[in-house]
Design an enzyme around this catalytic site. Structure first.
Site, PDB file in Angstrom:
ATOM      1  N   HIS A 275      -2.896  -1.264  -9.744  1.00 52.30           N
ATOM      2  CA  HIS A 275      -2.977   0.175  -9.517  1.00 52.30           C
ATOM      3  C   HIS A 275      -3.659   0.917 -10.661  1.00 52.30           C
ATOM      4  CE1 HIS A 275       0.142  -1.011  -6.599  1.00 52.30           C
ATOM      5  NE2 HIS A 275      -0.581  -0.204  -5.849  1.00 52.30           N
ATOM      6  N   LEU A 276      -4.337   1.982 -10.257  1.00 52.61           N
ATOM      7  CA  LEU A 276      -5.267   2.638 -11.165  1.00 52.61           C
ATOM      8  C   LEU A 276      -4.633   3.150 -12.457  1.00 52.61           C
ATOM      9  CD1 LEU A 276      -8.114   3.694 -11.718  1.00 52.61           C
ATOM     10  CD2 LEU A 276      -7.506   5.776 -10.465  1.00 52.61           C
TER      11      LEU A 276
ATOM     12  N   TYR B  30      -2.282  -6.430   5.303  1.00 53.08           N
ATOM     13  CA  TYR B  30      -1.203  -5.562   4.808  1.00 53.08           C
ATOM     14  C   TYR B  30      -1.018  -4.351   5.734  1.00 53.08           C
ATOM     15  CZ  TYR B  30       1.066  -1.881   2.156  1.00 53.08           C
ATOM     16  OH  TYR B  30       1.891  -0.840   1.790  1.00 53.08           O
TER      17      TYR B  30
ATOM     18  N   ARG C  94     -14.745  -2.360  -4.464  1.00 53.66           N
ATOM     19  CA  ARG C  94     -13.700  -3.329  -4.114  1.00 53.66           C
ATOM     20  C   ARG C  94     -13.657  -3.451  -2.597  1.00 53.66           C
ATOM     21  NH1 ARG C  94      -7.590  -2.136  -6.102  1.00 53.66           N
ATOM     22  NH2 ARG C  94      -7.855  -0.374  -4.684  1.00 53.66           N
TER      23      ARG C  94
ATOM     24  N   ASP D 267      17.714  -7.274  -2.496  1.00 56.10           N
ATOM     25  CA  ASP D 267      16.387  -7.587  -3.033  1.00 56.10           C
ATOM     26  C   ASP D 267      16.400  -9.056  -3.447  1.00 56.10           C
ATOM     27  OD1 ASP D 267      14.088  -5.465  -4.582  1.00 56.10           O
ATOM     28  OD2 ASP D 267      13.987  -7.639  -4.828  1.00 56.10           O
TER      29      ASP D 267
ATOM     30  N   ASN E 113       6.479 -12.183   5.658  1.00 54.69           N
ATOM     31  CA  ASN E 113       7.418 -11.414   4.835  1.00 54.69           C
ATOM     32  C   ASN E 113       7.614  -9.996   5.374  1.00 54.69           C
ATOM     33  OD1 ASN E 113       9.051 -11.257   2.355  1.00 54.69           O
ATOM     34  ND2 ASN E 113       7.576  -9.686   1.784  1.00 54.69           N
TER      35      ASN E 113
ATOM     36  N   ALA F 219      11.564  -3.257   1.227  1.00 54.96           N
ATOM     37  CA  ALA F 219      11.181  -4.624   0.842  1.00 54.96           C
ATOM     38  C   ALA F 219       9.944  -5.094   1.589  1.00 54.96           C
ATOM     39  CB  ALA F 219      12.349  -5.567   1.118  1.00 54.96           C
TER      40      ALA F 219
HETATM   41  N1  UDP Z   1      -9.502   1.534  -8.854  1.00 54.69           N
HETATM   42  C1  UDP Z   1     -10.517   1.274  -9.752  1.00 54.69           C
HETATM   43  N2  UDP Z   1     -10.285   0.305 -10.701  1.00 54.69           N
HETATM   44  C2  UDP Z   1      -9.124  -0.399 -10.775  1.00 54.69           C
HETATM   45  C3  UDP Z   1      -8.094  -0.111  -9.850  1.00 54.69           C
HETATM   46  C4  UDP Z   1      -8.323   0.867  -8.892  1.00 54.69           C
HETATM   47  O1  UDP Z   1     -11.578   1.869  -9.731  1.00 54.69           O
HETATM   48  O2  UDP Z   1      -9.003  -1.278 -11.646  1.00 54.69           O
HETATM   49  C5  UDP Z   1      -9.726   2.561  -7.823  1.00 54.69           C
HETATM   50  C6  UDP Z   1      -9.662   2.017  -6.416  1.00 54.69           C
HETATM   51  O3  UDP Z   1     -10.936   1.574  -6.002  1.00 54.69           O
HETATM   52  C7  UDP Z   1      -9.165   3.219  -5.627  1.00 54.69           C
HETATM   53  C8  UDP Z   1      -8.305   3.994  -6.629  1.00 54.69           C
HETATM   54  O4  UDP Z   1      -8.678   3.489  -7.918  1.00 54.69           O
HETATM   55  O5  UDP Z   1     -10.243   4.054  -5.276  1.00 54.69           O
HETATM   56  C9  UDP Z   1      -6.821   3.749  -6.417  1.00 54.69           C
HETATM   57  O6  UDP Z   1      -6.612   2.356  -6.345  1.00 54.69           O
HETATM   58  P1  UDP Z   1      -5.148   1.731  -6.353  1.00 54.69           P
HETATM   59  O7  UDP Z   1      -5.316   0.232  -6.370  1.00 54.69           O
HETATM   60  O8  UDP Z   1      -4.351   2.338  -7.452  1.00 54.69           O
HETATM   61  O9  UDP Z   1      -4.507   2.212  -4.990  1.00 54.69           O
HETATM   62  P2  UDP Z   1      -5.012   2.042  -3.466  1.00 54.69           P
HETATM   63  O10 UDP Z   1      -5.865   3.238  -3.181  1.00 54.69           O
HETATM   64  O11 UDP Z   1      -5.730   0.746  -3.350  1.00 54.69           O
HETATM   65  O12 UDP Z   1      -3.732   2.083  -2.703  1.00 54.69           O
END
Ligand code: UDP
Length: 323
Positions: free
Chosen positions: A189-190, A141, A281, A32, A92, A74
């Site tokens: 992440h949520l 990505y 988003r 890493d 990367n 990674a």
């Molecule tokens: N989400 C949200 N607010 C945040 C972060 C995420 O409403 O501040 C929502 C996002 O739109 C998705 C879900 O939560 O529907 C999971 O998002 P995350 O970024 O955790 O994972 P992803 O689905 O993008 O891999």
């Protein structure tokens, strides 16, 4: 006992998998560069701090240690960042993987488990998603992971490299035994963001409530990191037994809306989550839910702790340790 090289083993899923492999009696070495991972996730004696672009150093390490397989985590993982700097993601994630595969070829290591993603499907035509749905990534990505999966197909055909690609849905939770959890910087992440809103009182933004779902918020398939780590162990067992190359979804098969996750967080923590509703988003598909029957059927995997309340309870306990 087998010996595995874990790239990205200082990260969230890599370190959880490494510690589960160690607990089941295997030997592990982590590569890493600590650009996104954390040194505290790896015992110093097991860590080789290097970047995957260092092909010769990787080859020498593999020749010395004679690994049975590589588990390749990674990579950069932020969809938004990948749209701002696509070259970073291709260099990367794809370049790093090519260097790793070159080193493996020269050192004679012929088994690989690869971290792929539901993002390879983009906006899928059918939910739940089966592995035979087409690659339609909508971000650099996702594309970077598609490219590596395709390279792995050719490496199988012409180099005899056997690989399993695991397409993760929403990894979350924390491994209660190894005390590894989500510590991304910046955090996107949520669940960690819901906790942050509780801790700081600053509202989290819900990204859109006008989707065609039961409450208007996006649906995702949340999978506990310990169950995800177990999928890697199943994949390694398959390859060690002479199994063929394949790809598998890793999810629970049931989806939850953002508001359902928020309510689960409130229930488990006993605290209110301050939130505001904002715009959608960019790049968020309305629904991503795995059909993981293939993984269950062929590799004998079964999620054991991916009930949302268990996920939140473990993640909250981890949050209490770091804050
Ligand atoms: N989400 C949200 N607010 C945040 C972060 C995420 O409403 O501040 C929502 C996002 O739109 C998705 C879900 O939560 O529907 C999971 O998002 P995350 O970024 O955790 O994972 P992803 O689905 O993008 O891999």
């Amino acid at each position: 006992m087998s010996k595995f090289l874990i790239t990205g083993g200082a990260g969230y899923i890599g370190s959880t998998t490494a510690s589960r492999l160690l607990r089941t009696g295997h030997e592990v070495v982590v590569v890493d560069d600590l650009s996104r991972g954390h040194a505290h996730n790896v015992e110093p004696a097991r860590l080789r701090r290097m970047n995957l672009s260092e092909t010769d150093a990787l080859r020498r390490l593999m020749e010395r240690e004679r690994f049975d397989a590589v588990v390749h985590f990674a990579a950069y993982i932020a969809v938004g960042e990948s749209t701002q700097a696509p070259e970073l993601y291709f260099s990367n994630n794809v370049g790093g993987s090519l260097s790793l595969l070159t080193a493996m070829t020269h050192a004679g290591v012929s088994r690989l488990v690869f971290s792929s993603t539901a993002a390879v499907y983009g906006n899928p035509d059918r939910i739940p998603i089966t592995e035979d749905q087409p690659f339609q990534p909508v971000s650099p990505y996702g594309e970077s992971k598609v490219m590596v999966e395709k390279v792995l197909g050719w490496m199988d055909q012409f180099r005899g490299l056997r690989s399993v690609a695991l397409r993760y849905f929403n990894a979350c939770g924390a491994d209660p035994e190894s005390h590894r959890g989500e510590e991304h910087e910046p955090e996107t992440h949520l669940i960690p963001l819901l906790f942050r809103a509780i801790r700081t009182g600053t509202p989290v933004t819900i990204f859109g409530e006008d989707y065609e779902t039961k409450d208007g918020t996006c649906i995702r398939d949340y999978i506990h990191v310990s169950d995800l780590a177990d999928a890697h162990i199943c994949a390694l067992n398959h390859l060690m037994a002479g199994g063929h190359s394949d790809s598998f979804n890793v999810g629970t098969g049931s989806g939850l809306t953002v508001m359902e996750v928020l309510r689960a967080v409130e229930d488990v923590t006993g605290r209110k989550v301050p939130y505001v509703v904002g715009a959608r988003r960019d790049g968020d598909p309305p629904s991503l839910v795995a059909n993981s029957d293939k993984l269950r059927k062929f590799l004998g995997w079964e999620p054991k702790c991916s009930d949302i309340r268990a996920i939140v309870a473990d993640a909250w306990a981890f949050e209490g340790r770091v804050h």
